[in-house]
Motif scaffolding. Structure first.
Motif, PDB file in Angstrom:
ATOM      1  N   CYS B 485     103.936 -22.188 -80.372  1.00  0.00           N
ATOM      2  CA  CYS B 485     102.539 -22.623 -80.307  1.00  0.00           C
ATOM      3  C   CYS B 485     101.799 -21.742 -79.307  1.00  0.00           C
ATOM      4  O   CYS B 485     102.389 -21.250 -78.358  1.00  0.00           O
ATOM      5  CB  CYS B 485     102.455 -24.092 -79.861  1.00  0.00           C
ATOM      6  N   PRO B 486     100.487 -21.572 -79.502  1.00  0.00           N
ATOM      7  CA  PRO B 486      99.728 -20.664 -78.627  1.00  0.00           C
ATOM      8  C   PRO B 486      99.293 -21.326 -77.321  1.00  0.00           C
ATOM      9  O   PRO B 486      98.138 -21.205 -76.905  1.00  0.00           O
ATOM     10  CB  PRO B 486      98.515 -20.310 -79.494  1.00  0.00           C
ATOM     11  N   PHE B 487     100.209 -22.019 -76.667  1.00  0.00           N
ATOM     12  CA  PHE B 487      99.896 -22.666 -75.383  1.00  0.00           C
ATOM     13  C   PHE B 487     100.419 -21.782 -74.274  1.00  0.00           C
ATOM     14  O   PHE B 487     101.556 -21.323 -74.324  1.00  0.00           O
ATOM     15  CB  PHE B 487     100.532 -24.046 -75.285  1.00  0.00           C
ATOM     16  N   GLY B 488      99.560 -21.566 -73.259  1.00  0.00           N
ATOM     17  CA  GLY B 488      99.946 -20.611 -72.232  1.00  0.00           C
ATOM     18  C   GLY B 488      99.849 -21.159 -70.827  1.00  0.00           C
ATOM     19  O   GLY B 488      99.960 -22.367 -70.591  1.00  0.00           O
ATOM     20  N   ASP B 489      99.601 -20.257 -69.893  1.00  0.00           N
ATOM     21  CA  ASP B 489      99.683 -20.599 -68.476  1.00  0.00           C
ATOM     22  C   ASP B 489      98.678 -21.662 -68.049  1.00  0.00           C
ATOM     23  O   ASP B 489      99.009 -22.538 -67.240  1.00  0.00           O
ATOM     24  CB  ASP B 489      99.472 -19.334 -67.635  1.00  0.00           C
ATOM     25  N   THR B 490      97.464 -21.562 -68.557  1.00  0.00           N
ATOM     26  CA  THR B 490      96.464 -22.566 -68.171  1.00  0.00           C
ATOM     27  C   THR B 490      96.953 -23.960 -68.524  1.00  0.00           C
ATOM     28  O   THR B 490      96.885 -24.887 -67.722  1.00  0.00           O
ATOM     29  CB  THR B 490      95.132 -22.296 -68.889  1.00  0.00           C
ATOM     30  N   ALA B 491      97.452 -24.100 -69.736  1.00  0.00           N
ATOM     31  CA  ALA B 491      97.952 -25.407 -70.155  1.00  0.00           C
ATOM     32  C   ALA B 491      99.106 -25.850 -69.266  1.00  0.00           C
ATOM     33  O   ALA B 491      99.188 -27.003 -68.852  1.00  0.00           O
ATOM     34  CB  ALA B 491      98.403 -25.353 -71.611  1.00  0.00           C
ATOM     35  N   LEU B 492      99.980 -24.926 -68.946  1.00  0.00           N
ATOM     36  CA  LEU B 492     101.164 -25.274 -68.166  1.00  0.00           C
ATOM     37  C   LEU B 492     100.800 -25.721 -66.759  1.00  0.00           C
ATOM     38  O   LEU B 492     101.392 -26.650 -66.212  1.00  0.00           O
ATOM     39  CB  LEU B 492     102.113 -24.073 -68.087  1.00  0.00           C
ATOM     40  N   LEU B 493      99.786 -25.072 -66.162  1.00  0.00           N
ATOM     41  CA  LEU B 493      99.555 -25.256 -64.727  1.00  0.00           C
ATOM     42  C   LEU B 493      98.423 -26.212 -64.369  1.00  0.00           C
ATOM     43  O   LEU B 493      98.213 -26.490 -63.199  1.00  0.00           O
ATOM     44  CB  LEU B 493      99.273 -23.894 -64.079  1.00  0.00           C
ATOM     45  N   THR B 494      97.705 -26.705 -65.361  1.00  0.00           N
ATOM     46  CA  THR B 494      96.535 -27.523 -65.026  1.00  0.00           C
ATOM     47  C   THR B 494      96.903 -28.831 -64.359  1.00  0.00           C
ATOM     48  O   THR B 494      96.225 -29.282 -63.443  1.00  0.00           O
ATOM     49  CB  THR B 494      95.704 -27.795 -66.287  1.00  0.00           C
ATOM     50  N   ASP B 495      97.972 -29.468 -64.794  1.00  0.00           N
ATOM     51  CA  ASP B 495      98.291 -30.780 -64.218  1.00  0.00           C
ATOM     52  C   ASP B 495      99.789 -30.836 -63.910  1.00  0.00           C
ATOM     53  O   ASP B 495     100.557 -31.507 -64.592  1.00  0.00           O
ATOM     54  CB  ASP B 495      97.885 -31.887 -65.204  1.00  0.00           C
ATOM     55  N   ILE B 496     100.195 -30.113 -62.875  1.00  0.00           N
ATOM     56  CA  ILE B 496     101.631 -29.978 -62.652  1.00  0.00           C
ATOM     57  C   ILE B 496     102.273 -31.268 -62.163  1.00  0.00           C
ATOM     58  O   ILE B 496     103.468 -31.467 -62.328  1.00  0.00           O
ATOM     59  CB  ILE B 496     101.950 -28.820 -61.681  1.00  0.00           C
ATOM     60  N   GLY B 497     101.458 -32.158 -61.553  1.00  0.00           N
ATOM     61  CA  GLY B 497     102.023 -33.423 -61.106  1.00  0.00           C
ATOM     62  C   GLY B 497     102.549 -34.251 -62.258  1.00  0.00           C
ATOM     63  O   GLY B 497     103.446 -35.085 -62.107  1.00  0.00           O
ATOM     64  N   LYS B 498     101.995 -34.000 -63.430  1.00  0.00           N
ATOM     65  CA  LYS B 498     102.377 -34.751 -64.627  1.00  0.00           C
ATOM     66  C   LYS B 498     103.882 -34.647 -64.897  1.00  0.00           C
ATOM     67  O   LYS B 498     104.510 -35.594 -65.355  1.00  0.00           O
ATOM     68  CB  LYS B 498     101.591 -34.205 -65.825  1.00  0.00           C
ATOM     69  N   TYR B 499     104.437 -33.478 -64.604  1.00  0.00           N
ATOM     70  CA  TYR B 499     105.821 -33.251 -64.998  1.00  0.00           C
ATOM     71  C   TYR B 499     106.804 -34.111 -64.224  1.00  0.00           C
ATOM     72  O   TYR B 499     107.925 -34.334 -64.681  1.00  0.00           O
ATOM     73  CB  TYR B 499     106.177 -31.759 -64.867  1.00  0.00           C
ATOM     74  N   GLU B 500     106.393 -34.603 -63.056  1.00  0.00           N
ATOM     75  CA  GLU B 500     107.306 -35.499 -62.342  1.00  0.00           C
ATOM     76  C   GLU B 500     107.295 -36.894 -62.935  1.00  0.00           C
ATOM     77  O   GLU B 500     108.151 -37.718 -62.617  1.00  0.00           O
ATOM     78  CB  GLU B 500     106.944 -35.551 -60.846  1.00  0.00           C
ATOM     79  N   THR B 501     106.324 -37.164 -63.804  1.00  0.00           N
ATOM     80  CA  THR B 501     106.299 -38.468 -64.470  1.00  0.00           C
ATOM     81  C   THR B 501     107.052 -38.407 -65.795  1.00  0.00           C
ATOM     82  O   THR B 501     107.173 -39.403 -66.499  1.00  0.00           O
ATOM     83  CB  THR B 501     104.856 -38.919 -64.760  1.00  0.00           C
ATOM     84  N   MET B 502     107.516 -37.216 -66.126  1.00  0.00           N
ATOM     85  CA  MET B 502     108.198 -37.017 -67.400  1.00  0.00           C
ATOM     86  C   MET B 502     109.655 -36.657 -67.163  1.00  0.00           C
ATOM     87  O   MET B 502     110.008 -36.172 -66.090  1.00  0.00           O
ATOM     88  CB  MET B 502     107.545 -35.865 -68.168  1.00  0.00           C
TER      89      MET B 502
END
Lengths: 170, 571
Positions: B485-502
């Motif tokens: 999928c064409p998802f890149g760095d902006t998508a990855l880094l915008t809400d990094i706190g989210k990943y600790e909830t996952m």
């Protein structure tokens, strides 16, 4: 719906074949003895699609174990004039044209147009390949023989439905 | 805060069984945390690298039953190279050292060596249940150790594992004194087993309720086994090949009449379709039918069989059943809750399944809540109809064989169809997308899929916005897996706190760069950010601008793992 990425390539452009490879199917490359098999040509697109890694998302265990035939169906194949016989696994093929292609590969193209494929069935009779549906054929075929057309002269070899194209009609 | 003595609270906690409820209890207050942790017997660990075994044992001293999952889900589709990890041995070693009274172990996508099975069989005297799903590396030698040493074994359940057959007689290793078997599933084993040994084992297992055989067990043996085990509830048939005009077959037909307890049927790994008539007598009792490995049954015979299965709740089948066959399912199986339709190899277009089959099912089976559907095509109209008919979906997984195929009727992407699904099915927890999809479908998902926990995306989307809609909107998201999928760095880094909830995020063949991954890893020390570099050598420097081929990140309390292979870089 096309977007260009930084390198000018369409981001969503998909190559559904092998990278850099030409994904023409073997059907197209065959000599025209076995050409116009309707049932086979429609599988061309599907052949290309199965080359994407991991798609469709079927787990590898299931991929390996969902084949319709667990047992192999090796039968002897003799060709008139050849010094030895070969063996071929009928279960590996999905139809007459795939079988034809495999036979061509086994024996090379030595005068293939001059030859007629026949098989011995469960009753011990020698039958012309192609009259019955594929599934029925592989269940009853005990061995194959590629005989010289000249030996079959005089017998009406008008190809029926599924055999059209399998035997060249002169 | 506590008006009751601890013993009373402990007693009440006994009734609280689910992991989530237990987790909730432990957060109420310190003393509930203490009581809960001392009484918890069953623990589920969705990612074996999220915590160390020592820490687990420390917190839950009463541990009896452990479930562990290893490799990421996309490992099923050959996207994770060999040797990535998920080794169970350190866990078993730690549990043994900690003198845990382990009774049950359930593993999924883990690497299980014969040594670990050997240790498992010797270190836990009360061990009674082993379930291995999609695991690898063990052989029949490991199974022999389990059979020989686990004195009170009740369950040995092997599902879809790659097992090396070492020609030993593992089944013979069950001692004569072993009479406690309740469940035995060896359908995935490729090798021969001694049928006489199997029959004697069944004969001395009066509590046997579930038996799934492999291909090497012929029909005549099946008949004899069923005679000895009429109390079976779950049967997996191995080989089912026979000439119906034989006495053996007639015997089997008669034996089936006595098997009134069977409610779950599977297998038929090789089959003579005409012999399926012997099964008709038990079909009316079946609630679960799995013919997804019965590639030898043509669609017409599947349909004939299903006509007798009016009580079916779960059906796993191959697409050889066709749209028409699904129509028969819709008319017959009014209690259907779960349906899986798998793609078969040798199929002509006319027999495959399309949106028509799914619509028929949605009309006939209002209780349907779980779906896995491989099909040749799908339309928005069909999805909208399905969404209307079945608002109770919990799991909805659609896999169109041509991954980016649009709606064939309108040539439009399938955004509206999936949008209807998420809008209608408010309890949706798992979703897999396919077909041509723009960012819009992710807007819908972010807006409506409030209960969504797991999302699988492939070949979809147009920009980073797509991924951001999902990360922002789906508050309960636990697992996100994305490929191509064409998802890149902006998508990855915008809400990094989210990943600790996952639990985890997988991204492969996307637009994410090494630099972005490094930034993420630096800012979030409680995440392991792994990059797979299959083409690079170990001492090759990673350039920041390089695109990452495969990235897998997960929250963890265990820090960087020490067992990663060379091609895995933990940033």
């Amino acid at each position: 719906m096309e977007k260009e990425g930084p390198d000018g390539l369409e981001i969503t452009e998909l190559r559904l074949g092998l990278p850099g490879g030409d994904s023409s199917s073997p059907e197209k490359k065959k000599k025209r003895v076995f050409s116009e098999m309707d049932e086979e040509n429609s599988s061309t697109d599907d052949d290309r699609k199965t080359e994407v890694v991991g798609w469709p998302p079927v787990c590898s265990y299931r991929k390996k174990n969902s084949n319709s035939r667990s047992s192999k169906m090796y039968v002897k194949v003799s060709m008139d004039g050849a010094p030895f016989l070969r063996k071929i696994d009928l279960a590996m093929h999905k139809g007459y044209s795939q079988l034809a292609f495999a036979l061509e590969k086994l024996f090379g193209c030595h005068g293939i147009t001059e030859q007629v494929p026949i098989y011995e069935d469960k009753d011990g009779d020698w039958m012309l390949v192609g009259d019955v549906p594929w599934q029925m054929f592989i269940e009853s075929c005990k061995r194959l023989r590629i005989m010289k057309r000249s030996d079959a002269k005089g017998f009406g070899l008008q190809p029926k439905g599924s055999l059209k194209g399998f035997i060249e009609t002169s | 805060m506590n008006y009751f003595p601890d013993e009373v609270i402990e007693h009440i906690f006994e009734y609280v069984v689910s992991h989530r409820d237990r987790n909730a209890l432990s957060l109420v207050c310190k003393s509930w945390y203490r009581i809960e942790r001392c009484t918890r017997e069953k623990v589920f660990i969705g990612n074996c690298y999220s915590i160390t075994p020592e820490r687990l044992i420390q917190r839950f001293p009463a541990l009896k039953s452990l479930t562990l999952k290893g490799k990421p889900h996309f490992a099923d589709f050959s996207l994770v190279p060999h040797g990535w990890g998920g080794f169970v041995y350190p866990w078993i070693e730690a549990l043994a050292k900690g003198k845990v009274g382990l009774e049950e172990l359930r593993l999924k996508r883990m690497v299980v060596s014969d040594d670990s099975l050997e240790l498992l069989s010797r270190a836990f005297p009360n061990f009674r249940s082993l379930v291995l799903v999609s695991c690898e590396e063990f052989t029949t030698d490991g199974l022999a150790a389990i059979a020989a040493n686990c004195k009170s074994l009740r369950e040995l359940d092997l599902q879809e594992n790659e097992v090396d057959d070492h020609k030993g007689q593992w089944l013979s290793c069950f001692p004569d004194s072993c009479t406690s078997l309740v469940s035995l599933n060896f359908a995935c084993l490729k090798g021969e087993i001694n049928v006489g040994v199997l029959e004697r084992l069944v004969a001395r297992s009066p509590n046997l309720k579930s038996l799934r055989l492999n291909r090497s067990v012929p029909l005549d043996a099946l008949q004899r086994i069923l005679t000895r085990a009429p109390q079976l509830v779950d049967l997996g048939v191995g080989s089912y090949v026979q000439d119906p005009a034989t006495e053996t077959f007639v015997k089997l037909m008669n034996t089936m009449h006595k098997c009134k307890s069977i409610t779950s049927l599977s297998g038929f790994l090789e089959v003579t379709p005409r012999c399926l008539t012997a099964m008709y007598v038990i079909c009316p009792n079946l609630t679960s039918l799995n013919l997804s490995y019965a590639a030898g049954i043509p669609g017409s015979d599947l349909i004939k069989l299903i006509r007798h299965c009016k009580k079916l709740q779960r059906l796993w089948i191959m697409d050889s059943i066709g749209d028409k066959g699904l129509g028969v399912v819709a008319n017959t199986c009014k209690e259907l809750q779960e349906l899986r339709v798998f793609p078969s190899d040798n199929i002509g277009h006319h027999a495959a399944v399309t949106e028509k089959g799914l619509v028929a099912i949605s009309m006939g089976c209002p209780k349907l809540h779980s779906l896995l559907y491989f099909c040749h095509q799908m339309t928005n109209a069909a999805l909208i109809t399905v969404a209307k008919n079945c608002p109770n979906f919990i799991r909805f997984r659609l896999a169109i064989l041509d991954a980016t195929k649009p709606d064939p009727d309108t040539n439009q992407p399938l955004d509206e169809g999936f949008g209807a699904i998420v809008q209608s099915c408010r309890r949706l927890r798992r979703l897999s997308l396919s077909g041509q999809l723009t960012d819009k479908v992710f807007l819908y998902i972010g807006m409506y899929a409030e209960q969504l926990e797991m999302l699988s995306i492939a070949f979809a989307g147009e920009s980073d916005k797509g991924m951001l809609y999902v990360l922002n909107g789906c508050k309960k998201l636990r697992k996100l897996e994305i490929r191509d999928c064409p998802f890149g760095d902006t998508a990855l880094l915008t809400d990094i706190g989210k990943y600790e909830t996952m639990r985890s995020l997988w991204m492969s063949s996307c637009e994410v760069t090494v630099g972005a991954c490094k930034v993420l890893a630096k800012k979030m020390p409680r995440l392991n950010v792994e990059i797979f570099n299959e083409n690079e050598t170990a001492d090759c420097e990673l350039e920041d601008e390089q695109k990452v081929e495969k990235m897998y990140l997960y929250r963890t309390l265990a820090g960087k793992r020490k067992d990663a292979p060379e091609y895995v870089w933990t940033l």
